[in-house]
Design an enzyme around this catalytic site. Sequence first.
Site, PDB file in Angstrom:
ATOM      1  N   GLU A 131      -1.894  -7.151   7.351  1.00 47.92           N
ATOM      2  CA  GLU A 131      -0.575  -7.104   7.973  1.00 47.92           C
ATOM      3  C   GLU A 131      -0.603  -7.912   9.273  1.00 47.92           C
ATOM      4  O   GLU A 131      -1.674  -8.314   9.761  1.00 47.92           O
ATOM      5  CB  GLU A 131      -0.191  -5.637   8.248  1.00 47.92           C
ATOM      6  CG  GLU A 131       1.172  -5.407   8.884  1.00 47.92           C
ATOM      7  CD  GLU A 131       2.323  -6.003   8.076  1.00 47.92           C
ATOM      8  OE1 GLU A 131       2.557  -7.220   8.223  1.00 47.92           O
ATOM      9  OE2 GLU A 131       2.983  -5.258   7.334  1.00 47.92           O
ATOM     10  N   GLY A 150      -0.216  -2.512  12.189  1.00 49.67           N
ATOM     11  CA  GLY A 150      -0.538  -3.855  11.726  1.00 49.67           C
ATOM     12  C   GLY A 150      -2.010  -3.911  11.397  1.00 49.67           C
ATOM     13  O   GLY A 150      -2.437  -3.498  10.325  1.00 49.67           O
ATOM     14  N   HIS A 152       0.825  -1.217   0.000  1.00 44.38           N
ATOM     15  CA  HIS A 152       0.000   0.000   0.000  1.00 44.38           C
ATOM     16  C   HIS A 152       0.859   1.267   0.000  1.00 44.38           C
ATOM     17  O   HIS A 152       2.067   1.228   0.274  1.00 44.38           O
ATOM     18  CB  HIS A 152      -0.920   0.013   1.224  1.00 44.38           C
ATOM     19  CG  HIS A 152      -0.159   0.020   2.530  1.00 44.38           C
ATOM     20  ND1 HIS A 152       0.415   1.147   3.062  1.00 44.38           N
ATOM     21  CD2 HIS A 152       0.137  -0.992   3.386  1.00 44.38           C
ATOM     22  CE1 HIS A 152       1.025   0.854   4.189  1.00 44.38           C
ATOM     23  NE2 HIS A 152       0.878  -0.455   4.411  1.00 44.38           N
TER      24      HIS A 152
END
Length: 271
Positions: free
Chosen positions: A122, A59, A46
């Site tokens: 993530e 995360g 991203h």
Amino acid sequence: MKKSVLQKFKLIALMLLTLSISPQVSGQNKKTSKQNNTVVLYVTRHGKTILNTMDRVQGWADTPLTPEGVEVAKFLGLGIKDVNFKAAYSSDLGRARQTARIVLDTKGQQNLGITEVPQLRETNFGSYEGDLNSKMWGDAALYLHYKSSKELFADMSKNPEILKRAMNTFKTLETLGIGENYEDVKARGQKAIREIAEKEYLTGGGNILVVAHGMAISVFLSDLDSGGKKISGTHMGNAAVSKVIYKDGKFTIESFGDMSYVEKGKQVLGK
């Protein structure tokens, strides 16, 4: 006369035999065609976010792209304009979804929808989420008997196995009890990538955009290559692309953390 009738019977029998065989041959050809439906995955990190800019742990915690993050996603869209995507996937975190949308809109595929896949998220860093990166990595360094995170990073650049130890340490040290270790992330991510690849293979193959996250991508791809190629990188730039080929049930990693598409996009705009 009898000979003529016999010839007719032989002709009819031959026609019936041909009809009975044709569907099977057709099915075999169809199967063979499917086996050649190569899938090319463009696995992309991203764009830059608010927490990235603040150097804080991000995360499962999520923040939107900064102006710089939007810009780099547009660079990627321009740089990858010649690649026609058949389908697009992203994690269900906003920064990944936002990046995918910008890339597709910029390259002219505004009508292509994005399928969100939670398993592409993530790593979950538990109680470290939103904290300073220096705090999390510093704690891991001390736990692993390094003098500093700088020393840890230096060792990690030479030995990718250190990333696995660090991620396992994050899970050990975080206090909410919800953190993930290396194997947790690898298992869910590789399962998701394989499911995407197999689905697209069965529908004709093609170029597929997959937007996920930096650390997670390095874990997902760590040993995915069927030829034994290992991923040694532990960090990649925002909007970096890793090109993964799926054919005959096997993965081949063609590139990892490639920023050339972003650079090409910059050139288009004269940046």
